[in-house]
Scaffold this active site. Structure first.
Site, PDB file in Angstrom:
ATOM      1  N   ARG A  58     -30.188 -16.304 -41.829  1.00 24.59           N
ATOM      2  CA  ARG A  58     -28.881 -15.943 -41.363  1.00 24.59           C
ATOM      3  C   ARG A  58     -28.378 -16.884 -40.277  1.00 24.59           C
ATOM      4  O   ARG A  58     -27.221 -16.882 -39.931  1.00 24.59           O
ATOM      5  CB  ARG A  58     -28.958 -14.511 -40.798  1.00 24.59           C
ATOM      6  CG  ARG A  58     -28.980 -13.442 -41.875  1.00 24.59           C
ATOM      7  CD  ARG A  58     -29.235 -12.077 -41.286  1.00 24.59           C
ATOM      8  NE  ARG A  58     -30.636 -11.750 -41.490  1.00 24.59           N
ATOM      9  CZ  ARG A  58     -31.165 -10.603 -41.074  1.00 24.59           C
ATOM     10  NH1 ARG A  58     -30.444  -9.741 -40.396  1.00 24.59           N
ATOM     11  NH2 ARG A  58     -32.423 -10.320 -41.313  1.00 24.59           N
ATOM     12  N   GLY A  59     -29.284 -17.683 -39.740  1.00 28.60           N
ATOM     13  CA  GLY A  59     -28.979 -18.474 -38.533  1.00 28.60           C
ATOM     14  C   GLY A  59     -27.821 -19.441 -38.641  1.00 28.60           C
ATOM     15  O   GLY A  59     -27.260 -19.846 -37.627  1.00 28.60           O
ATOM     16  N   ASP A 118     -37.341 -27.269 -37.267  1.00 24.82           N
ATOM     17  CA  ASP A 118     -38.402 -27.111 -36.268  1.00 24.82           C
ATOM     18  C   ASP A 118     -39.660 -27.800 -36.818  1.00 24.82           C
ATOM     19  O   ASP A 118     -39.798 -29.009 -36.729  1.00 24.82           O
ATOM     20  CB  ASP A 118     -38.567 -25.608 -36.041  1.00 24.82           C
ATOM     21  CG  ASP A 118     -39.536 -25.238 -34.944  1.00 24.82           C
ATOM     22  OD1 ASP A 118     -39.618 -25.964 -33.958  1.00 24.82           O
ATOM     23  OD2 ASP A 118     -40.220 -24.204 -35.069  1.00 24.82           O
ATOM     24  N   LYS A 146     -35.671 -30.275 -33.594  1.00 20.64           N
ATOM     25  CA  LYS A 146     -36.723 -30.371 -32.575  1.00 20.64           C
ATOM     26  C   LYS A 146     -37.776 -31.328 -33.118  1.00 20.64           C
ATOM     27  O   LYS A 146     -38.802 -30.889 -33.646  1.00 20.64           O
ATOM     28  CB  LYS A 146     -37.379 -29.009 -32.350  1.00 20.64           C
ATOM     29  CG  LYS A 146     -36.470 -27.921 -31.834  1.00 20.64           C
ATOM     30  CD  LYS A 146     -37.319 -26.676 -31.568  1.00 20.64           C
ATOM     31  CE  LYS A 146     -36.520 -25.429 -31.447  1.00 20.64           C
ATOM     32  NZ  LYS A 146     -37.365 -24.216 -31.412  1.00 20.64           N
ATOM     33  N   VAL A 168     -34.471 -21.317 -28.729  1.00 22.09           N
ATOM     34  CA  VAL A 168     -33.040 -21.216 -28.453  1.00 22.09           C
ATOM     35  C   VAL A 168     -32.391 -20.065 -29.221  1.00 22.09           C
ATOM     36  O   VAL A 168     -32.913 -19.612 -30.246  1.00 22.09           O
ATOM     37  CB  VAL A 168     -32.303 -22.537 -28.768  1.00 22.09           C
ATOM     38  CG1 VAL A 168     -32.786 -23.653 -27.862  1.00 22.09           C
ATOM     39  CG2 VAL A 168     -32.452 -22.919 -30.239  1.00 22.09           C
ATOM     40  N   ARG A 180     -26.941 -13.473 -31.436  1.00 25.23           N
ATOM     41  CA  ARG A 180     -26.298 -14.350 -32.423  1.00 25.23           C
ATOM     42  C   ARG A 180     -24.842 -14.616 -32.049  1.00 25.23           C
ATOM     43  O   ARG A 180     -24.255 -15.607 -32.460  1.00 25.23           O
ATOM     44  CB  ARG A 180     -26.312 -13.700 -33.813  1.00 25.23           C
ATOM     45  CG  ARG A 180     -27.673 -13.630 -34.462  1.00 25.23           C
ATOM     46  CD  ARG A 180     -27.515 -13.256 -35.925  1.00 25.23           C
ATOM     47  NE  ARG A 180     -28.740 -12.785 -36.524  1.00 25.23           N
ATOM     48  CZ  ARG A 180     -29.668 -13.559 -37.086  1.00 25.23           C
ATOM     49  NH1 ARG A 180     -29.503 -14.861 -37.110  1.00 25.23           N
ATOM     50  NH2 ARG A 180     -30.748 -13.037 -37.616  1.00 25.23           N
TER      51      ARG A 180
HETATM   52  P1  5GP Z   1     -39.195 -24.580 -39.578  1.00 23.63           P
HETATM   53  O1  5GP Z   1     -39.543 -24.201 -40.974  1.00 23.63           O
HETATM   54  O2  5GP Z   1     -38.489 -25.923 -39.488  1.00 23.63           O
HETATM   55  O3  5GP Z   1     -40.365 -24.502 -38.654  1.00 23.63           O
HETATM   56  O4  5GP Z   1     -38.251 -23.470 -39.033  1.00 23.63           O
HETATM   57  C1  5GP Z   1     -36.926 -23.410 -39.272  1.00 23.63           C
HETATM   58  C2  5GP Z   1     -36.399 -22.051 -38.935  1.00 23.63           C
HETATM   59  O5  5GP Z   1     -37.126 -21.457 -37.859  1.00 23.63           O
HETATM   60  C3  5GP Z   1     -34.980 -22.120 -38.461  1.00 23.63           C
HETATM   61  O6  5GP Z   1     -34.080 -22.050 -39.534  1.00 23.63           O
HETATM   62  C4  5GP Z   1     -34.878 -20.912 -37.563  1.00 23.63           C
HETATM   63  O7  5GP Z   1     -34.603 -19.764 -38.353  1.00 23.63           O
HETATM   64  C5  5GP Z   1     -36.261 -20.775 -37.008  1.00 23.63           C
HETATM   65  N1  5GP Z   1     -36.326 -21.369 -35.664  1.00 23.63           N
HETATM   66  C6  5GP Z   1     -36.827 -22.565 -35.295  1.00 23.63           C
HETATM   67  N2  5GP Z   1     -36.702 -22.775 -33.987  1.00 23.63           N
HETATM   68  C7  5GP Z   1     -36.073 -21.676 -33.501  1.00 23.63           C
HETATM   69  C8  5GP Z   1     -35.621 -21.294 -32.205  1.00 23.63           C
HETATM   70  O8  5GP Z   1     -35.747 -22.025 -31.200  1.00 23.63           O
HETATM   71  N3  5GP Z   1     -35.010 -20.088 -32.111  1.00 23.63           N
HETATM   72  C9  5GP Z   1     -34.827 -19.263 -33.178  1.00 23.63           C
HETATM   73  N4  5GP Z   1     -34.243 -18.105 -32.985  1.00 23.63           N
HETATM   74  N5  5GP Z   1     -35.241 -19.589 -34.417  1.00 23.63           N
HETATM   75  C10 5GP Z   1     -35.841 -20.783 -34.576  1.00 23.63           C
END
Ligand code: 5GP
Length: 192
Positions: A58-59, A118, A146, A168, A180
């Protein structure tokens, strides 16, 4: 520059002042960046019949709303939901698709809109998942990146802002389904 105490985790809930949110990226800075990125995306997809803009739920819902209103291209909007952090602050490495697209993307121009890259597992999984459907072009945009957290070698075609390793919220991004609706990106600081 961080502005302290813009919001806190206690309003209206039962979390007893256990965190504060410091502003990291202002609403104005986000809007300016979206404007600049939109011009690049328009150049990349110039002449497209219709661009399918796929928001990862949903982000990305606030980001996609601002992005499609800035883009001067014919667009269609669709959504995909991948498993995410749940209510935790830790990334899950096993990505699952919880909700598929409504429309077809074979032979079409597609732009995937992600909130944050991330570890990279989610974006990598989504690119593979949609790539198998033979889109004409498949590009990706992430509001935040990141790079220091990356575990798999993946990069969005466009990135709004590179940020350090911090948790964040805001501008569509939650902490346990809250925050949100903040108009800016902020860092969650736990109170000790
Ligand atoms: P990844 O698969 O790249 O590790 O994670 C991506 C997802 O993790 C993002 O779409 C988001 O939903 C969540 N995510 C990564 N970093 C953050 C953060 O700092 N805050 C929040 N709320 N969600 C994060």
């Amino acid at each position: 520059m961080l502005t302290p105490l813009m919001a806190q985790g206690s309003e209206g809930g039962n979390m007893q002042d256990d965190y504060v949110i410091e502003q990291m990226i202002s609403a104005k800075a986000i809007a300016a960046r979206i404007e600049a990125l939109s011009r690049e995306i328009e150049t990349r997809f110039a002449g497209t019949e219709k661009l399918v803009v796929v928001g990862l739920l949903r982000g990305s819902f606030v980001f996609i709303a601002d992005l499609v209103r800035e883009l001067q291209l014919p667009v269609e909007v669709d959504f995909l939901e991948a498993s995410s952090y749940g209510n935790a602050m830790e990334s899950s490495r096993e990505v699952r698709i919880l909700k598929d697209l409504r429309g077809e993307i074979a032979g079409r121009d597609v732009l995937v809109v992600e909130d944050i890259v991330d570890t990279g597992h989610t974006l990598r999984h989504v690119i593979n998942f949609l790539g198998h459907r033979d889109p004409k072009r498949l590009e990706t945009i992430a509001l935040l990146d990141k790079p220091s957290r990356r575990e798999v070698d993946v990069r969005a075609s466009w990135t709004g802002f590179e940020i350090p390793d911090a948790f964040v919220v805001g501008y569509g991004i939650d902490y346990a389904q809250r925050n949100r609706n903040l108009p800016y990106i902020g860092v969650v600081r736990m109170r000790s």
